[in-house]
Design a protein around this motif. Structure first.
Motif, PDB file in Angstrom:
ATOM      1  N   ALA A 152     -22.016   4.368  -2.986  1.00 25.03           N
ATOM      2  CA  ALA A 152     -23.003   5.322  -3.503  1.00 25.03           C
ATOM      3  C   ALA A 152     -24.108   5.518  -2.477  1.00 25.03           C
ATOM      4  O   ALA A 152     -24.683   4.557  -1.969  1.00 25.03           O
ATOM      5  CB  ALA A 152     -23.583   4.807  -4.813  1.00 25.03           C
ATOM      6  N   THR A 153     -24.397   6.770  -2.162  1.00 22.05           N
ATOM      7  CA  THR A 153     -25.498   7.086  -1.245  1.00 22.05           C
ATOM      8  C   THR A 153     -26.382   8.163  -1.866  1.00 22.05           C
ATOM      9  O   THR A 153     -27.508   7.884  -2.282  1.00 22.05           O
ATOM     10  CB  THR A 153     -24.965   7.541   0.125  1.00 22.05           C
ATOM     11  OG1 THR A 153     -24.036   8.627  -0.050  1.00 22.05           O
ATOM     12  CG2 THR A 153     -24.266   6.395   0.838  1.00 22.05           C
ATOM     13  N   LYS A 154     -25.837   9.381  -1.983  1.00 20.61           N
ATOM     14  CA  LYS A 154     -26.695  10.446  -2.511  1.00 20.61           C
ATOM     15  C   LYS A 154     -27.003  10.236  -3.989  1.00 20.61           C
ATOM     16  O   LYS A 154     -28.082  10.648  -4.455  1.00 20.61           O
ATOM     17  CB  LYS A 154     -26.089  11.826  -2.251  1.00 20.61           C
ATOM     18  CG  LYS A 154     -24.745  12.097  -2.894  1.00 20.61           C
ATOM     19  CD  LYS A 154     -24.267  13.519  -2.544  1.00 20.61           C
ATOM     20  CE  LYS A 154     -22.914  13.822  -3.170  1.00 20.61           C
ATOM     21  NZ  LYS A 154     -22.501  15.226  -2.955  1.00 20.61           N
ATOM     22  N   THR A 155     -26.140   9.567  -4.748  1.00 21.86           N
ATOM     23  CA  THR A 155     -26.475   9.292  -6.147  1.00 21.86           C
ATOM     24  C   THR A 155     -27.561   8.221  -6.252  1.00 21.86           C
ATOM     25  O   THR A 155     -28.379   8.258  -7.175  1.00 21.86           O
ATOM     26  CB  THR A 155     -25.241   8.856  -6.950  1.00 21.86           C
ATOM     27  OG1 THR A 155     -24.626   7.720  -6.323  1.00 21.86           O
ATOM     28  CG2 THR A 155     -24.241   9.988  -7.088  1.00 21.86           C
ATOM     29  N   PHE A 156     -27.587   7.279  -5.307  1.00 21.72           N
ATOM     30  CA  PHE A 156     -28.677   6.297  -5.298  1.00 21.72           C
ATOM     31  C   PHE A 156     -30.010   6.983  -5.028  1.00 21.72           C
ATOM     32  O   PHE A 156     -31.000   6.779  -5.740  1.00 21.72           O
ATOM     33  CB  PHE A 156     -28.417   5.220  -4.252  1.00 21.72           C
ATOM     34  CG  PHE A 156     -29.530   4.214  -4.139  1.00 21.72           C
ATOM     35  CD1 PHE A 156     -29.683   3.205  -5.077  1.00 21.72           C
ATOM     36  CD2 PHE A 156     -30.433   4.288  -3.092  1.00 21.72           C
ATOM     37  CE1 PHE A 156     -30.726   2.288  -4.975  1.00 21.72           C
ATOM     38  CE2 PHE A 156     -31.475   3.374  -2.982  1.00 21.72           C
ATOM     39  CZ  PHE A 156     -31.614   2.366  -3.932  1.00 21.72           C
ATOM     40  N   VAL A 157     -30.041   7.827  -4.010  1.00 16.41           N
ATOM     41  CA  VAL A 157     -31.299   8.477  -3.637  1.00 16.41           C
ATOM     42  C   VAL A 157     -31.779   9.425  -4.735  1.00 16.41           C
ATOM     43  O   VAL A 157     -32.972   9.433  -5.084  1.00 16.41           O
ATOM     44  CB  VAL A 157     -31.144   9.219  -2.301  1.00 16.41           C
ATOM     45  CG1 VAL A 157     -32.403  10.045  -1.988  1.00 16.41           C
ATOM     46  CG2 VAL A 157     -30.883   8.227  -1.176  1.00 16.41           C
ATOM     47  N   THR A 158     -30.879  10.206  -5.317  1.00 15.23           N
ATOM     48  CA  THR A 158     -31.311  11.121  -6.369  1.00 15.23           C
ATOM     49  C   THR A 158     -31.719  10.370  -7.635  1.00 15.23           C
ATOM     50  O   THR A 158     -32.591  10.835  -8.374  1.00 15.23           O
ATOM     51  CB  THR A 158     -30.223  12.168  -6.676  1.00 15.23           C
ATOM     52  OG1 THR A 158     -28.961  11.512  -6.842  1.00 15.23           O
ATOM     53  CG2 THR A 158     -30.123  13.187  -5.558  1.00 15.23           C
ATOM     54  N   SER A 159     -31.145   9.200  -7.878  1.00 12.67           N
ATOM     55  CA  SER A 159     -31.612   8.367  -8.996  1.00 12.67           C
ATOM     56  C   SER A 159     -33.038   7.889  -8.748  1.00 12.67           C
ATOM     57  O   SER A 159     -33.883   7.892  -9.653  1.00 12.67           O
ATOM     58  CB  SER A 159     -30.683   7.166  -9.199  1.00 12.67           C
ATOM     59  OG  SER A 159     -29.403   7.567  -9.614  1.00 12.67           O
ATOM     60  N   LEU A 160     -33.324   7.472  -7.509  1.00 13.74           N
ATOM     61  CA  LEU A 160     -34.694   7.086  -7.154  1.00 13.74           C
ATOM     62  C   LEU A 160     -35.654   8.233  -7.406  1.00 13.74           C
ATOM     63  O   LEU A 160     -36.721   8.050  -8.017  1.00 13.74           O
ATOM     64  CB  LEU A 160     -34.783   6.699  -5.677  1.00 13.74           C
ATOM     65  CG  LEU A 160     -34.107   5.449  -5.149  1.00 13.74           C
ATOM     66  CD1 LEU A 160     -34.465   5.264  -3.681  1.00 13.74           C
ATOM     67  CD2 LEU A 160     -34.521   4.226  -5.936  1.00 13.74           C
ATOM     68  N   VAL A 161     -35.288   9.406  -6.903  1.00 16.35           N
ATOM     69  CA  VAL A 161     -36.200  10.547  -6.987  1.00 16.35           C
ATOM     70  C   VAL A 161     -36.400  10.979  -8.436  1.00 16.35           C
ATOM     71  O   VAL A 161     -37.534  11.251  -8.869  1.00 16.35           O
ATOM     72  CB  VAL A 161     -35.683  11.711  -6.121  1.00 16.35           C
ATOM     73  CG1 VAL A 161     -36.558  12.952  -6.310  1.00 16.35           C
ATOM     74  CG2 VAL A 161     -35.656  11.303  -4.648  1.00 16.35           C
ATOM     75  N   ALA A 162     -35.321  11.039  -9.208  1.00 13.35           N
ATOM     76  CA  ALA A 162     -35.447  11.452 -10.610  1.00 13.35           C
ATOM     77  C   ALA A 162     -36.328  10.482 -11.383  1.00 13.35           C
ATOM     78  O   ALA A 162     -37.214  10.892 -12.154  1.00 13.35           O
ATOM     79  CB  ALA A 162     -34.065  11.546 -11.255  1.00 13.35           C
ATOM     80  N   GLY A 163     -36.104   9.182 -11.209  1.00 11.64           N
ATOM     81  CA  GLY A 163     -36.901   8.200 -11.927  1.00 11.64           C
ATOM     82  C   GLY A 163     -38.347   8.198 -11.496  1.00 11.64           C
ATOM     83  O   GLY A 163     -39.274   8.095 -12.325  1.00 11.64           O
ATOM     84  N   LEU A 164     -38.585   8.304 -10.191  1.00 16.87           N
ATOM     85  CA  LEU A 164     -39.956   8.333  -9.689  1.00 16.87           C
ATOM     86  C   LEU A 164     -40.680   9.588 -10.153  1.00 16.87           C
ATOM     87  O   LEU A 164     -41.871   9.534 -10.509  1.00 16.87           O
ATOM     88  CB  LEU A 164     -39.943   8.252  -8.166  1.00 16.87           C
ATOM     89  CG  LEU A 164     -41.312   8.167  -7.484  1.00 16.87           C
ATOM     90  CD1 LEU A 164     -42.075   6.924  -7.927  1.00 16.87           C
ATOM     91  CD2 LEU A 164     -41.151   8.185  -5.968  1.00 16.87           C
ATOM     92  N   TRP A 165     -39.983  10.703 -10.165  1.00 15.68           N
ATOM     93  CA  TRP A 165     -40.569  11.959 -10.646  1.00 15.68           C
ATOM     94  C   TRP A 165     -40.962  11.827 -12.122  1.00 15.68           C
ATOM     95  O   TRP A 165     -42.058  12.243 -12.529  1.00 15.68           O
ATOM     96  CB  TRP A 165     -39.565  13.078 -10.427  1.00 15.68           C
ATOM     97  CG  TRP A 165     -40.047  14.468 -10.695  1.00 15.68           C
ATOM     98  CD1 TRP A 165     -41.320  14.884 -10.981  1.00 15.68           C
ATOM     99  CD2 TRP A 165     -39.244  15.651 -10.683  1.00 15.68           C
ATOM    100  NE1 TRP A 165     -41.356  16.243 -11.145  1.00 15.68           N
ATOM    101  CE2 TRP A 165     -40.094  16.742 -10.967  1.00 15.68           C
ATOM    102  CE3 TRP A 165     -37.889  15.887 -10.449  1.00 15.68           C
ATOM    103  CZ2 TRP A 165     -39.624  18.059 -11.032  1.00 15.68           C
ATOM    104  CZ3 TRP A 165     -37.424  17.189 -10.506  1.00 15.68           C
ATOM    105  CH2 TRP A 165     -38.290  18.262 -10.795  1.00 15.68           C
TER     106      TRP A 165
END
Length: 342
Positions: free
Chosen positions: A151-164
Motif C-alpha cells: 500500500a502506498t497511495k492508499t496509505f497517503v490518502t488515508s492520512l490526508v482524509a483523516g487529517l482533513w
C-alpha cells in the motif's frame, strides 16, 4: 524481475493526483463527518486498523491529541471478533481505517463500537464495502485502484482524509489550507534523491526512527522494508532507541530518522547524531544534524503535513532497494493484497 516500471513505482507517482482527487471530491464527506463528530462531543477517539492502516491511525492519534487535546487509543479488533467482548465506548468517536474495507475483524469491532453508542467513521477506498456499511459515516479516500500488494497511495490518502477530518473538526483554517496545498509538494517529493541512503542499506537489519506524528511514518517505513525488501527493520521512537535497542548498533548499521518541522525535530536530530557517533550510518529528514546525513526533503505549510511528503520520498526509494536486491516489490512473498483476519 519486471522489465517495465513496477506497479509500486507507478502508484507512488500517482499519489499527487490521488490526493488532488480526494481534495476535489471528498469535501462533502469530510465536512459531514466533522459536523457529526462535533455534535457528538466525544471525550476521546478509538482507532481500529491493522498494518499500514494502523500506522495511518497512529498518525491520526497524534493529530487528535495535538490539535484537539483528546486522546485516541488503538483497540484490538479481536476483542470483538474473537473474544466477543463489547467495549463501553459511548463517549467516543471510533475511526476505522481499511483500504479494502473487507476484513471481518475490523468490521466486527466497528459494529460493536456503533452498538455501544460511539459515532463510527470508516476511512476506506471502497465506499460500498462491508466496513462502509457498518459505520455511521464514511470517508472515501478516492485513491483509485491500487494493484501493488504494498500500500502506498492508499496509505497517503488515508492520512490526508483523516487529517482533513480532524482539521475541520478543530476548525484549523491554517491546517486546512496546508492540506489543500499538498499535491504539488507531493509531486516534488516523488523526485527527492535518497540514493545515498539506498546504497547504504546493504545488510539484513536496520532501524527507522521518528517521534510524534513522524513516528507513525517510521512505523510504516519499517513495514515496507520487511514486505518489499525482506529486510528486518525495526521502528523506534527517538525517545526510546538510545535505551535497550542501541546495543545492536555497530559500525555502518543503517538508520533512517524521520522528522517534521515541529517541537520534536531537535530531539530527533540529536538522536540521529548520537547514533552516528556510535558508528551508525544515519540518514535524517532534517537539516538540524551535524553528524548524520541530511536527506533531501519537502517541507509543507504546516508541521502536521510535513510527515506526508517524507513517506512519499521513502516509497520512491524503497522500491529501488527491492529491485536492486532482485525482488519484485509488487508481489511480496506470502502476502496478498487483501488480508481478511477474523
Amino acid at each position: 524481475m519486471p522489465s517495465d516500471p513496477t506497479l509500486m513505482y507507478r502508484e507512488v507517482r500517482e499519489i499527487p493526483d490521488a490526493v488532488e482527487r480526494l481534495l476535489s471530491q471528498g469535501g462533502g464527506a469530510v465536512r459531514t463527518a466533522a459536523d457529526r463528530a462535533r455534535k457528538a462531543e466525544p471525550r476521546y477517539f478509538i482507532s481500529v486498523a491493522r498494518g499500514s492502516s494502523d500506522h495511518a491511525a497512529t498518525f491520526l492519534k497524534y493529530a487528535s491529541e495535538l490539535l484537539l487535546g483528546r486522546p485516541m487509543a488503538s483497540v484490538g479488533p479481536s476483542v470483538a471478533s474473537v473474544y466477543g467482548v463489547a467495549l463501553d465506548a459511548g463517549d467516543a468517536v471510533g475511526i476505522s481505517v481499511s483500504q479494502s474495507g473487507q476484513s471481518p475483524d475490523i468490521v466486527a469491532m466497528t459494529k460493536a463500537l456503533r452498538k455501544s453508542g460511539a459515532l463510527t467513521l470508516a476511512i476506506t477506498n471502497d465506499d460500498t464495502s462491508r466496513l462502509a456499511r457498518a459505520a455511521d459515516v464514511t470517508l472515501p479516500i478516492h485513491a483509485g485502484t491500487e494493484r501493488s500488494v504494498a500500500a502506498t497511495k492508499t496509505f497517503v490518502t488515508s492520512l490526508v482524509a483523516g487529517l482533513w477530518f480532524l482539521a475541520e473538526l478543530s476548525e484549523d483554517a491554517d491546517l486546512i489550507r496546508a492540506i489543500h496545498a499538498l499535491p504539488p509538494l507531493l509531486d516534488r517529493a516523488t523526485r527527492c534523491d535518497w540514493s545515498a541512503a539506498a546504497e547504504a542499506i546493504d545488510g539484513p537489519s536496520l532501524f527507522t526512527i521518528g517521534r510524534g506524528p513522524s513516528w507513525a511514518i517510521s512505523n510504516e517505513a519499517a513495514l515496507k522494508f520487511k514486505e518489499t525488501c525482506l529486510i528486518h527493520a525495526e521502528s523506534y521512537s527517538s525517545a526510546e532507541v538510545l535505551h535497550g535497542p542501541v546495543s545492536i548498533v555497530g559500525q555502518g548499521f543503517p538508520v533512517i530518522v524521520f522528522a517534521a518541522r515541529d517541537r520534536a525535530e531537535d530531539t530527533a536530530a540529536q538522536t540521529a547524531d548520537a547514533l552516528a557517533e556510535k558508528g551508525a550510518r544515519v540518514f535524517a529528514v532534517t537539516d538540524r544534524t551535524s553528524k548524520a546525513t541530511t536527506l533531501p526533503h519537502i517541507r509543507t505549510d504546516h508541521w502536521l503535513c510535513d510527515p506526508i511528503p517524507a513517506i512519499v520520498s521513502f516509497y520512491a526509494m524503497v522500491e529501488t532497494i527491492a529491485l536492486a536486491q532482485g525482488i519484485d516489490p509488487d508481489t511480496p512473498r506470502h502476502l496478498n493484497k487483501v488480508t481478511q483476519t477474523v
